[in-house]
Design a protein around this motif. Structure first.
Motif, PDB file in Angstrom:
ATOM      1  N   THR A 247      -8.294 123.473  63.794  1.00 44.82           N
ATOM      2  CA  THR A 247      -7.444 124.079  64.820  1.00 44.82           C
ATOM      3  C   THR A 247      -6.008 124.112  64.321  1.00 44.82           C
ATOM      4  OG1 THR A 247      -6.970 121.963  65.933  1.00 44.82           O
ATOM      5  CG2 THR A 247      -8.904 123.226  66.706  1.00 44.82           C
ATOM      6  N   VAL A 248      -5.231 125.005  64.935  1.00 44.20           N
ATOM      7  CA  VAL A 248      -3.832 125.126  64.557  1.00 44.20           C
ATOM      8  C   VAL A 248      -3.010 125.332  65.819  1.00 44.20           C
ATOM      9  CG1 VAL A 248      -3.930 127.635  64.209  1.00 44.20           C
ATOM     10  CG2 VAL A 248      -2.231 126.282  62.989  1.00 44.20           C
ATOM     11  N   LYS A 249      -1.828 124.753  65.850  1.00 45.04           N
ATOM     12  CA  LYS A 249      -0.990 124.851  67.039  1.00 45.04           C
ATOM     13  C   LYS A 249      -0.090 126.073  66.939  1.00 45.04           C
ATOM     14  CE  LYS A 249       1.958 122.051  70.059  1.00 45.04           C
ATOM     15  NZ  LYS A 249       2.579 120.722  70.260  1.00 45.04           N
ATOM     16  N   PHE A 250      -0.130 126.881  68.005  1.00 48.24           N
ATOM     17  CA  PHE A 250       0.722 128.065  68.064  1.00 48.24           C
ATOM     18  C   PHE A 250       1.238 128.211  69.487  1.00 48.24           C
ATOM     19  CE2 PHE A 250       1.428 132.641  68.788  1.00 48.24           C
ATOM     20  CZ  PHE A 250       2.312 132.918  67.753  1.00 48.24           C
ATOM     21  N   GLN A 251       2.560 128.098  69.647  1.00 45.04           N
ATOM     22  CA  GLN A 251       3.198 128.226  70.964  1.00 45.04           C
ATOM     23  C   GLN A 251       2.517 127.327  72.002  1.00 45.04           C
ATOM     24  OE1 GLN A 251       3.241 132.448  71.787  1.00 45.04           O
ATOM     25  NE2 GLN A 251       4.993 132.816  70.433  1.00 45.04           N
ATOM     26  N   ASP A 252       2.416 126.052  71.679  1.00 42.99           N
ATOM     27  CA  ASP A 252       1.890 125.021  72.582  1.00 42.99           C
ATOM     28  C   ASP A 252       0.390 125.142  72.853  1.00 42.99           C
ATOM     29  OD1 ASP A 252       4.451 123.904  72.859  1.00 42.99           O
ATOM     30  OD2 ASP A 252       4.941 125.304  74.477  1.00 42.99           O
ATOM     31  N   ALA A 253      -0.315 125.963  72.093  1.00 37.39           N
ATOM     32  CA  ALA A 253      -1.763 126.081  72.275  1.00 37.39           C
ATOM     33  C   ALA A 253      -2.464 125.734  70.969  1.00 37.39           C
ATOM     34  CB  ALA A 253      -2.130 127.505  72.699  1.00 37.39           C
ATOM     35  N   GLU A 254      -3.586 125.030  71.062  1.00 37.68           N
ATOM     36  CA  GLU A 254      -4.391 124.722  69.890  1.00 37.68           C
ATOM     37  C   GLU A 254      -5.425 125.832  69.718  1.00 37.68           C
ATOM     38  OE1 GLU A 254      -4.200 122.317  67.649  1.00 37.68           O
ATOM     39  OE2 GLU A 254      -2.512 121.255  68.569  1.00 37.68           O
ATOM     40  N   LEU A 255      -5.369 126.545  68.617  1.00 33.04           N
ATOM     41  CA  LEU A 255      -6.228 127.696  68.401  1.00 33.04           C
ATOM     42  C   LEU A 255      -7.287 127.400  67.341  1.00 33.04           C
ATOM     43  CD1 LEU A 255      -3.578 130.573  68.314  1.00 33.04           C
ATOM     44  CD2 LEU A 255      -4.986 129.845  70.251  1.00 33.04           C
ATOM     45  N   THR A 256      -8.510 127.880  67.606  1.00 27.59           N
ATOM     46  CA  THR A 256      -9.588 127.761  66.644  1.00 27.59           C
ATOM     47  C   THR A 256      -9.724 129.065  65.876  1.00 27.59           C
ATOM     48  OG1 THR A 256     -11.217 128.618  68.190  1.00 27.59           O
ATOM     49  CG2 THR A 256     -10.840 126.229  68.213  1.00 27.59           C
ATOM     50  N   GLN A 257     -10.570 129.031  64.856  1.00 26.47           N
ATOM     51  CA  GLN A 257     -10.878 130.236  64.090  1.00 26.47           C
ATOM     52  C   GLN A 257     -11.412 131.325  65.018  1.00 26.47           C
ATOM     53  OE1 GLN A 257     -14.524 130.424  61.581  1.00 26.47           O
ATOM     54  NE2 GLN A 257     -13.079 130.613  59.846  1.00 26.47           N
ATOM     55  N   GLN A 258     -12.313 130.942  65.915  1.00 22.82           N
ATOM     56  CA  GLN A 258     -12.903 131.901  66.852  1.00 22.82           C
ATOM     57  C   GLN A 258     -11.842 132.552  67.733  1.00 22.82           C
ATOM     58  OE1 GLN A 258     -15.218 130.857  70.648  1.00 22.82           O
ATOM     59  NE2 GLN A 258     -16.878 131.246  69.166  1.00 22.82           N
ATOM     60  N   GLU A 259     -10.890 131.758  68.206  1.00 22.78           N
ATOM     61  CA  GLU A 259      -9.840 132.305  69.076  1.00 22.78           C
ATOM     62  C   GLU A 259      -8.918 133.257  68.311  1.00 22.78           C
ATOM     63  OE1 GLU A 259      -9.230 128.779  72.402  1.00 22.78           O
ATOM     64  OE2 GLU A 259      -8.620 128.408  70.321  1.00 22.78           O
ATOM     65  N   CYS A 260      -8.741 133.009  67.019  1.00 20.40           N
ATOM     66  CA  CYS A 260      -7.926 133.934  66.206  1.00 20.40           C
ATOM     67  C   CYS A 260      -8.616 135.286  66.083  1.00 20.40           C
ATOM     68  CB  CYS A 260      -7.673 133.337  64.827  1.00 20.40           C
ATOM     69  SG  CYS A 260      -6.544 131.927  64.831  1.00 20.40           S
ATOM     70  N   PHE A 261      -9.932 135.270  65.862  1.00 19.32           N
ATOM     71  CA  PHE A 261     -10.665 136.535  65.776  1.00 19.32           C
ATOM     72  C   PHE A 261     -10.700 137.234  67.131  1.00 19.32           C
ATOM     73  CE2 PHE A 261     -13.097 134.329  62.166  1.00 19.32           C
ATOM     74  CZ  PHE A 261     -12.248 134.840  61.203  1.00 19.32           C
ATOM     75  N   ALA A 262     -10.842 136.456  68.206  1.00 16.43           N
ATOM     76  CA  ALA A 262     -10.833 137.038  69.549  1.00 16.43           C
ATOM     77  C   ALA A 262      -9.478 137.674  69.847  1.00 16.43           C
ATOM     78  CB  ALA A 262     -11.159 135.970  70.592  1.00 16.43           C
ATOM     79  N   LYS A 263      -8.407 137.024  69.392  1.00 16.78           N
ATOM     80  CA  LYS A 263      -7.059 137.575  69.569  1.00 16.78           C
ATOM     81  C   LYS A 263      -6.924 138.885  68.791  1.00 16.78           C
ATOM     82  CE  LYS A 263      -2.621 137.192  70.765  1.00 16.78           C
ATOM     83  NZ  LYS A 263      -2.165 137.247  72.159  1.00 16.78           N
ATOM     84  N   THR A 264      -7.525 138.929  67.614  1.00 19.93           N
ATOM     85  CA  THR A 264      -7.454 140.131  66.785  1.00 19.93           C
ATOM     86  C   THR A 264      -8.054 141.332  67.510  1.00 19.93           C
ATOM     87  OG1 THR A 264      -7.676 138.788  64.786  1.00 19.93           O
ATOM     88  CG2 THR A 264      -8.079 141.148  64.561  1.00 19.93           C
ATOM     89  N   VAL A 265      -9.291 141.166  68.037  1.00 19.48           N
ATOM     90  CA  VAL A 265      -9.965 142.308  68.665  1.00 19.48           C
ATOM     91  C   VAL A 265      -9.389 142.622  70.038  1.00 19.48           C
ATOM     92  CG1 VAL A 265     -12.077 141.993  67.341  1.00 19.48           C
ATOM     93  CG2 VAL A 265     -11.829 140.838  69.556  1.00 19.48           C
ATOM     94  N   THR A 266      -8.715 141.650  70.648  1.00 21.43           N
ATOM     95  CA  THR A 266      -8.013 141.940  71.904  1.00 21.43           C
ATOM     96  C   THR A 266      -6.858 142.895  71.634  1.00 21.43           C
ATOM     97  OG1 THR A 266      -8.576 139.770  72.828  1.00 21.43           O
ATOM     98  CG2 THR A 266      -6.725 140.936  73.839  1.00 21.43           C
TER      99      THR A 266
END
Length: 297
Positions: A247-266
């Protein structure tokens, strides 16, 4: 009796004074036209002078009629011409490039002219100057030599480097990664430098010291996303850099690999690769949120 020799000398002096005054007057008028051109923000705008409307291009052309070696006017006219060039107006781009060369003929250390040549030459093209043919990369090298604080030149030079190329300046060797780092030392808001630096790092790489800190590959991606959070493709690259259980912290949120890909397609619903990568992270029988929509694998 008239001293003809003395009279001739005085006449010559007066002629020289008049010539100097005329040149000074022309130079002042050229400056006025140049300033008028720079005050027009839109290329299509015009300004009324003595009942005649003049465009930005005409202002710079008028300045150059009065002072053909007005280097800033030469450069600005070139910029106007290349900014409106297209496949249907290739001649305008070629004319613009010619004005950049003319600016360099007046001042070989005009850094912006070297940079503009680099950005307006296609790969494989060269420009002749002082008996030497310069490639786009060499134009960026000349920019750096004349203005080492131009972060854009460092980035553009690095973009054209092969993996093991080295740029030697002032007895210092810069590889591709070091060029991006140099750009960020000059301007840490350069999103292109951050993302390209990250893309040229291995997962366990660490940058040199940049403004008192070192950065990992993932931290470089994060710096780029802080500056440009709506860039879908950068989220995809961050997802690739993360391990499945990381996981990685971005703007007070812990993001997973899956959430990064979900953000991409959003951000970019047509990013096919990101959809495939996202699917690979979703276990059978589970769901993932894309925006506000819950999707199965």
């Amino acid at each position: 009796q008239v001293d003809l020799e003395a009279a001739a000398t005085r006449a010559k002096e007066h002629a020289e004074e008049l010539d100097a005054a005329a040149k000074e007057s022309a130079a002042l008028e050229a400056i006025a036209w140049f300033k008028l051109g720079t005050s027009m923000r839109e290329e299509a705008s015009t300004f009324l002078v003595n009942g005649v409307r003049h465009s930005i291009q005409q202002c710079y052309e008028n300045a150059l009629k009065l002072d053909p070696e007005y280097v800033d006017a030469l450069y600005n006219l070139g910029t106007v011409l290349v900014s409106r060039s297209s496949s249907r107006m290739k001649k305008e781009k070629l004319r613009g490039v010619e004005y950049f060369v003319k600016a360099l003929e007046c001042n070989p250390e005009y850094a912006d002219a070297w940079f503009s040549l680099g950005t307006n030459l296609c790969e494989g093209e060269t420009i002749a100057f002082n008996g030497t043919h310069f490639t786009p990369q060499q134009c960026f090298e000349e920019t750096i030599k004349t203005n080492p604080n131009d972060n854009r030149a460092w980035v553009n030079y690095a973009n054209r480097m092969a993996p093991f190329d080295v740029l030697t300046l002032y007895d210092i060797d810069y590889d591709k990664k070091a060029c991006y780092e140099e750009a960020l030392m000059i301007n840490d808001q350069d999103v292109v430098a951050w993302i390209n630096l990250a893309c040229n790092m291995e997962p366990d790489d660490i940058t040199g010291v940049l403004h008192g800190s070192t950065y990992s590959q993932i931290q470089c991606f994060l710096q780029a996303l802080i500056l440009q959070p709506e860039a879908a493709w950068m989220w995809e690259r961050l997802g690739v850099a993360l391990a499945p259980d990381e996981t990685v912290k971005f703007q007070d949120a812990e993001l997973t690999q899956q959430e990064c890909f979900a953000k991409t397609v959003t951000l970019d619903p047509y990013h096919t690769t990101a959809w495939k990568r996202l699917a690979s992270t979703v276990e059978a029988g589970t769901h993932v949120f894309v925006g506000r929509t819950e999707l199965a694998r």
